[in-house]
Design a protein around this motif. Structure first.
Motif, mmCIF file in Angstrom:
data_model
loop_
_atom_site.group_PDB
_atom_site.id
_atom_site.type_symbol
_atom_site.label_atom_id
_atom_site.label_comp_id
_atom_site.label_asym_id
_atom_site.label_seq_id
_atom_site.Cartn_x
_atom_site.Cartn_y
_atom_site.Cartn_z
ATOM 1 N N THR A 31 5.415 6.979 4.562
ATOM 2 C CA THR A 31 4.091 6.725 3.556
ATOM 3 C C THR A 31 4.636 7.464 2.216
ATOM 4 O O THR A 31 4.982 8.414 2.298
ATOM 5 N N PRO B 176 2.296 8.633 -1.347
ATOM 6 C CA PRO B 176 0.688 8.840 -1.886
ATOM 7 C C PRO B 176 0.264 7.638 -2.414
ATOM 8 O O PRO B 176 0.829 6.548 -3.084
ATOM 9 N N ASP B 177 -1.058 7.608 -2.494
ATOM 10 C CA ASP B 177 -1.772 6.472 -3.147
ATOM 11 C C ASP B 177 -1.462 6.295 -4.564
ATOM 12 O O ASP B 177 -1.422 7.329 -5.266
ATOM 13 N N GLY B 178 -1.387 5.029 -5.116
ATOM 14 C CA GLY B 178 -0.909 4.741 -6.403
ATOM 15 C C GLY B 178 0.600 4.967 -6.852
ATOM 16 O O GLY B 178 0.825 4.509 -7.924
ATOM 17 N N GLY C 238 1.115 -1.187 -0.100
ATOM 18 C CA GLY C 238 -0.283 -0.019 -0.109
ATOM 19 C C GLY C 238 0.860 1.145 -0.126
ATOM 20 O O GLY C 238 1.780 1.455 -0.885
ATOM 21 N N ARG C 239 0.678 2.150 1.228
ATOM 22 C CA ARG C 239 1.493 3.322 1.148
ATOM 23 C C ARG C 239 2.626 3.200 2.093
ATOM 24 O O ARG C 239 3.543 4.116 1.979
#
Length: 288
Positions: free
Chosen positions: A131, A133-135, A82-83
């Motif tokens: 973390t 960013p998304d994607g 994920g992140r």
């Protein structure tokens, strides 16, 4: 409490925070042996445990089952999915990753967030949890940022706090404990990501005329373009030697030879610097 029990307890704590975990050995490697022969590419699709980081789960019942299958496990991994990414800072064998990171920060204008999860390693290093960013997919890398700095990205993992390694225990920062991972600084994220793909120049077609020298250079270019992967550099050297001989005879221009052969080398995957060195070496060999 045994080291196995302590590792399970801490792994369950991490799972409760929605991190995917799996048991590890004292060598920090996944503790459940693979069910497959060497060379397999299964990442858990078979449904059996023994796929390393791909076994990782945040389901408490599944975590307990994995530890039952690994009675010698004394630690656990936290999957970077994920992140989540991990910045692995080493300080050993004369390498100081903290100094490298500080220099990198000065050069690129960033600082690591103070209030982010930091796990100290037995060797004096640290794993900093951050973390993205998304994607955004960050690849694993070893030393690409600089000496003593590794990146644990997609498909990688960090060793969880409370794990026991051969040199000691992995522990949270003593004053901060667990804090939610903070976003990686934008400048550092750019360094973590792979460089953009090289846009290769479109191959120039050599006119198919009656000119013998032009046909000769075209043939030498084809030798490079059709070279099997492990022979590309040697084929380039051979073609360059032949081409420079035509230059020496006055039949070809040096600029045309170099441009066409570099273009062909780039098309088959050789780096520009490597191609230039090989062509230059061939030129020296012809004139030696």
């Amino acid at each position: 409490m045994s080291n196995h029990e302590k590792a399970l307890d801490n792994a369950l704590r991490a799972a409760a925070l929605d991190y995917d975990v799996a048991p590890t050995t004292i060598n920090k490697t996944p503790a459940i042996p693979s069910p497959h022969a060497k060379g397999h590419n299964c990442k858990g699709q078979c449904g059996q445990p023994g796929h390393g980081v791909y076994d990782a789960t945040s389901n408490a019942a599944d975590v307990r089952r994995l530890f039952e299958l690994a009675p010698k496990a004394v630690g656990y991994l936290v999957a970077c999915r994920g992140r989540l990414v991990g910045l692995d800072i080493d300080r050993k064998d004369g390498v100081d990753g903290f100094a490298t990171l500080a220099q990198l920060g000065r050069e690129h204008g960033f600082e690591i967030p103070q209030m982010t999860t930091t796990v100290f390693t037995p060797s004096g290093g640290a794993h900093v949890w951050l973390t993205v960013p998304d994607g955004v997919t960050v690849p694993n890398s070893v030393g690409r940022l600089g000496p003593g700095l590794d990146v644990r990205g997609t498909g990688g993992y960090v060793v969880g706090p409370g794990s026991t390694g051969r040199n000691g225990e992995y522990t949270f920062h003593p004053r901060r404990g667990y804090t939610p991972p903070q976003p990686v600084p934008e400048a550092l994220l750019k360094l973590m990501l792979p460089p953009p793909p090289v846009v290769r120049p479109q191959h120039r077609v050599i006119p198919t005329s009656a000119d013998a020298a032009g046909r000769a250079l075209g043939g030498l270019v084809r030798v490079v373009l059709t070279a099997p992967p492990k022979t590309r550099n040697s084929r380039l050297y051979w073609a360059a030697c032949k081409a420079w001989a035509h230059v020496a005879d006055g039949h070809l221009a040096a600029g045309d030879v170099e441009a066409e052969l570099i273009d062909a080398a780039l098309q088959v995957g050789l780096g520009e610097g490597e191609a230039k060195r090989t062509i230059a070496s061939a030129q020296k060999g012809v004139h030696a």
